[in-house]
Scaffold this motif. Structure first.
Motif: not given
Length: 141
Positions: A60, A63-64, A66-67
């Motif tokens: 995570v 890949r993302w 901000e999350l």
């Protein structure tokens, strides 16, 4: 998987494996074969849950990013919920020595978390990425 994530995973997995071997030997001495298998299964379950969570969190974050914090909370809560369900399902298993299994889970959890904290403390991960000197060649100050 990024190199920092791999180092943190290794920094937690190796001490957990060593503690698992020692705890399994202690379980064998105190409760026989059933105790040794129960302790080993407990350490394996705890280490596996935390390793899968760390791998998922690394994915995570890659890949993302901000999350990251929300995903960390969801992953940890899910881990604890699934671990609780597994412990409930194995509560009355005839092939397990209950106390030895519980001790194995606690040893695996405690050593994993201590190893992960130690690995984080030893890594020098920058939390601020400095700008390159060529990118800021004459902007307002």
């Amino acid at each position: 998987m990024q190199s920092n994530d791999a180092r943190i995973l290794r920094g937690a997995a190796v001490p957990t494996a060593v503690a698992g071997v020692v705890a399994t030997a202690a379980g064998a001495l105190l409760a026989g074969t059933e105790g040794a298998l129960s302790v080993a299964l407990g350490v394996l379950i705890a280490g596996g849950f935390f390793a899968l969570g760390l791998i998922a969190l690394g994915y995570v974050n890659h890949r993302w990013p901000e999350l990251f914090f929300g995903a960390a909370m969801v992953i940890y809560t899910t881990q604890m919920g699934v671990l609780f369900v597994v412990l409930i399902l194995l509560r009355d298993a005839s092939f397990l020595h209950g106390r030895a299994f519980a001790i194995g889970v606690m040893v695996g959890t405690a050593v994993w978390l201590a190893g992960q904290v130690r690995a984080h403390l030893r890594l020098k991960i920058p939390y601020v990425v400095p700008e390159s000197s060529t990118a800021s060649s004459g902007g307002p100050m």
